[in-house]
Structure formats: structure tokens, C-alpha cells
Design a protein around this motif. Structure first.
Motif, short mmCIF file in Angstrom:
data_model
loop_
_atom_site.label_atom_id
_atom_site.label_comp_id
_atom_site.label_asym_id
_atom_site.label_seq_id
_atom_site.Cartn_x
_atom_site.Cartn_y
_atom_site.Cartn_z
N THR A 89 0.83 -1.20 0.00
CA THR A 89 0.00 0.00 0.00
C THR A 89 0.87 1.26 0.00
O THR A 89 0.61 2.20 -0.76
N SER A 90 1.89 1.28 0.85
CA SER A 90 2.75 2.45 0.93
C SER A 90 3.49 2.69 -0.38
O SER A 90 3.62 3.84 -0.83
N VAL A 91 4.00 1.63 -0.99
CA VAL A 91 4.74 1.77 -2.25
C VAL A 91 3.83 2.27 -3.36
O VAL A 91 4.19 3.17 -4.13
N ILE A 92 2.63 1.70 -3.46
CA ILE A 92 1.71 2.11 -4.52
C ILE A 92 1.31 3.56 -4.36
O ILE A 92 1.36 4.37 -5.32
N LEU A 218 8.20 11.49 2.62
CA LEU A 218 7.21 12.34 3.28
C LEU A 218 5.79 11.88 2.96
O LEU A 218 4.90 11.92 3.82
N ILE A 219 5.57 11.43 1.73
CA ILE A 219 4.23 10.98 1.33
C ILE A 219 3.85 9.69 2.06
O ILE A 219 2.72 9.54 2.52
N VAL A 220 4.79 8.76 2.15
CA VAL A 220 4.51 7.51 2.88
C VAL A 220 4.19 7.82 4.34
O VAL A 220 3.24 7.25 4.92
N LEU A 221 4.92 8.73 4.94
CA LEU A 221 4.67 9.10 6.33
C LEU A 221 3.32 9.81 6.46
O LEU A 221 2.58 9.55 7.42
N ALA A 222 2.99 10.68 5.50
CA ALA A 222 1.70 11.38 5.56
C ALA A 222 0.53 10.42 5.38
O ALA A 222 -0.50 10.54 6.05
N GLU A 223 0.69 9.43 4.49
CA GLU A 223 -0.39 8.45 4.30
C GLU A 223 -0.61 7.64 5.56
O GLU A 223 -1.76 7.36 5.95
N ALA A 224 0.48 7.26 6.23
CA ALA A 224 0.35 6.53 7.49
C ALA A 224 -0.35 7.39 8.54
O ALA A 224 -1.17 6.89 9.32
N SER A 239 -3.06 -0.62 5.79
CA SER A 239 -2.08 0.46 5.90
C SER A 239 -1.36 0.33 7.23
O SER A 239 -1.95 -0.05 8.24
N TRP A 240 -0.08 0.67 7.22
CA TRP A 240 0.67 0.64 8.46
C TRP A 240 0.06 1.57 9.50
O TRP A 240 0.07 1.28 10.69
N GLY A 241 -0.47 2.70 9.05
CA GLY A 241 -1.10 3.62 9.98
C GLY A 241 -2.31 3.02 10.66
O GLY A 241 -2.53 3.21 11.88
N GLN A 242 -3.11 2.25 9.92
CA GLN A 242 -4.27 1.58 10.51
C GLN A 242 -3.84 0.53 11.52
O GLN A 242 -4.44 0.40 12.59
#
Length: 290
Positions: A89-92, A218-224, A239-242
Motif C-alpha cells: 500500500t505504501s509503495v503504490i 514524506l508521502i509515505v509518512l503522511a499516508e500513514a 495500511s501501516w497507519g491503521q
């Protein structure tokens, strides 16, 4: 220390430096392989639950006969599978957002920097308006205004990420448009769009690639962060954030639910940042050399 010892030590230090410099490449290659091939090897349904296997510690046997190498969460879901699917998910999302932001930012910045005049004025005023709002706040507003989906997350993150690409491309275009070969192309009657494509844009590749690497982190961190707040991806996506948000209530008893995805996210961000610094330094040396 003798001169011979110094001479002998210097190549070793250089070799060690080159080896450590390759570490981010190796780590990111592993993440890419996990994101691409991991879901093909590990079957996982983010909606299904297995309450008999809930809150198992890392390495515990599952009721199905398998092993929970990274433990399970409060609903009995395998944390290892969540980490693998979260990497995809993060890579996409990272690549999609960087691609959209890069395309928009480079196009706008190149036109504004080369043609100047009213395109440059509009870009400057538009950037001033967008910078008046905190980037994360604008992202949260856009993501929260629509139904949760990957497209909404990419759109929300791209709404401000393109600004950095536009500013870098504009600065390169402003300096390159005054070079002798560009003046020679104008004298020969080459069209302005052709000059922009053949003589301006190639010089933006180096700084844009370096910037894209940093923006990806930064985008991967913001998505999380969006997923952690519950306004990012839907529950059908991983998602890692979830996962981190789902384990915050078990930090005292089941630390692995939040800690392991958090470590995976931290390693990815740190290594992308190191790689971005390497590319920036390499571009700087090349620029000085020219």
C-alpha cells in the motif's frame, strides 16, 4: 601512526564508506520485493477475524497450524501479513503520488521559469495561497471531505506535494534559459516548446529525482498519518497507519501490534532519506563540476 599505516587505512575506510552507502539500496530493494511478491506468497483478508488466535505473541502457533511470526492483533489477524500488505500500500500510494506531483510540478515550473511573464506570476501567487495553509491541514480537509479510497488519498497528498517540484523546476529553468546553447537555438529559429523539451527539461532530471526520493518518504509518512487518524484508506485496504492505530490500546500487553509496523515504517523512511541525501550530494557535485 606511520605514513604507511595511514595509506593502508584510507582505502579500508573508503571501502567501508562505500559499503555503508549501499545499505539504503539493499533495504529499499528488500521493501520493493516484499511489496511486489509478498502478497503473492502470503494470503490475507483484512476483514476476516480469528478470535481464537487474538493477541498471540510473536512466534506463537496458530489454531490453523501455522506460526504467527510477528504475532496477531486484537482480532486475531496476522501482523506479518499486515506488514507485507501495508508495504504494498505504501509503495503504490507513494509512487502514484510522486508521479502525479512530479508531472504537474515539472510542467508548471518549466513553463513558468522559461516563459516567465504572466505564467510565472500566476504560479508565484498560487504557491503563496497554498503555502498560507499548512500542508497537512489541507491534506486532512481534502481526505476528510470525500469517501475513503486510494484515489482520494493520492489526490489529497498531491494537492500540496507538486509545489516542491514546481519550485525546483522553475529555478532550474530560470538559470538554464540564459545559457548560450539556448540562445543559439533561438537564433536558429527553434520553436519555444522544442527548446523547452530538448534544452531545458533534461537539466531538471537530476534535482527532480533527488527531490522525488525525499518526497516519497514524506508521502509515505503522511499516508500513514491519515490512516492512523481514520481518514485515509478504507478498512478493506491495509495500511501501516491503521495497524499502528489498532494496536495503541494494547501497548501495555501486546506491544508488537503497533511496534513492528512502526519499526517497518521508520526503517523505510530513514533509508529513503539517506538515499535522497546521497542523490542530492551527487547532484551538487555534478553541478559544481559543470
Amino acid at each position: 601512526m606511520t605514513a604507511q599505516a595511514v595509506v593502508a587505512t584510507t582505502p579500508r575506510r573508503r571501502a567501508a564508506g562505500r559499503w555503508f552507502g549501499r545499505v539504503p539500496h539493499v533495504v529499499l530493494a528488500i521493501y520493493a520485493l516484499v511489496a511486489v511478491f509478498g502478497p503473492l506468497l502470503v494470503d490475507y483478508d483484512p476483514v476476516s477475524t480469528a478470535l481464537n488466535d487474538r493477541l498471540l505473541a510473536p512466534g506463537s502457533p496458530l489454531s490453523t497450524g501455522g506460526t504467527a511470526w510477528f504475532g496477531t492483533d486484537g482480532l486475531g489477524r496476522d501482523v506479518l501479513a499486515q506488514v507485507i500488505y501495508g508495504a504494498r500500500t505504501s509503495v503504490i500510494i507513494g509512487f502514484a503520488t510522486v508521479a502525479v506531483s512530479c508531472a504537474v510540478g515539472v510542467a508548471v515550473g518549466a513553463v513558468a521559469g522559461y516563459f516567465r511573464g504572466w505564467p510565472d506570476t500566476i504560479l508565484a501567487r498560487g504557491i503563496d495561497i497554498l503555502l498560507a495553509f499548512p500542508a497537512i491541514l489541507l491534506t486532512i480537509v481534502i481526505a476528510g471531505a470525500f469517501e475513503r479510497s486510494v484515489l482520494v488519498v493520492v489526490t489529497a497528498l498531491s494537492a500540496t506535494a507538486w509545489i516542491s517540484f514546481a519550485r525546483v523546476t522553475r529555478s532550474v529553468a530560470l538559470s538554464t534559459r540564459e545559457r548560450p546553447w539556448v540562445d543559439a537555438a533561438r537564433v536558429l529559429g527553434v520553436g519555444r516548446l522544442s527548446i523547452l523539451w530538448r534544452h531545458i527539461l533534461p537539466f531538471t532530471i537530476g534535482p527532480v529525482i533527488a527531490l522525488a526520493t525525499l518526497e516519497f518518504a514524506l508521502i509515505v509518512l503522511a499516508e500513514a498519518g491519515l490512516s492512523f487518524l481514520g481518514i485515509g484508506l478504507p478498512s478493506s485496504a491495509v495500511s501501516w497507519g491503521q495497524v499502528i492505530a489498532g494496536g495503541k490500546q494494547y501497548l501495555a500487553t501486546a506491544w508488537w501490534i503497533s511496534a513492528i509496523p512502526g519499526i517497518a515504517l521508520s526503517l523505510l523512511i530513514i533509508n529513503i532519506g539517506i538515499l535522497g541525501d546521497q542523490l542530492t550530494a551527487r547532484h551538487g557535485r555534478g553541478h559544481v563540476g559543470r
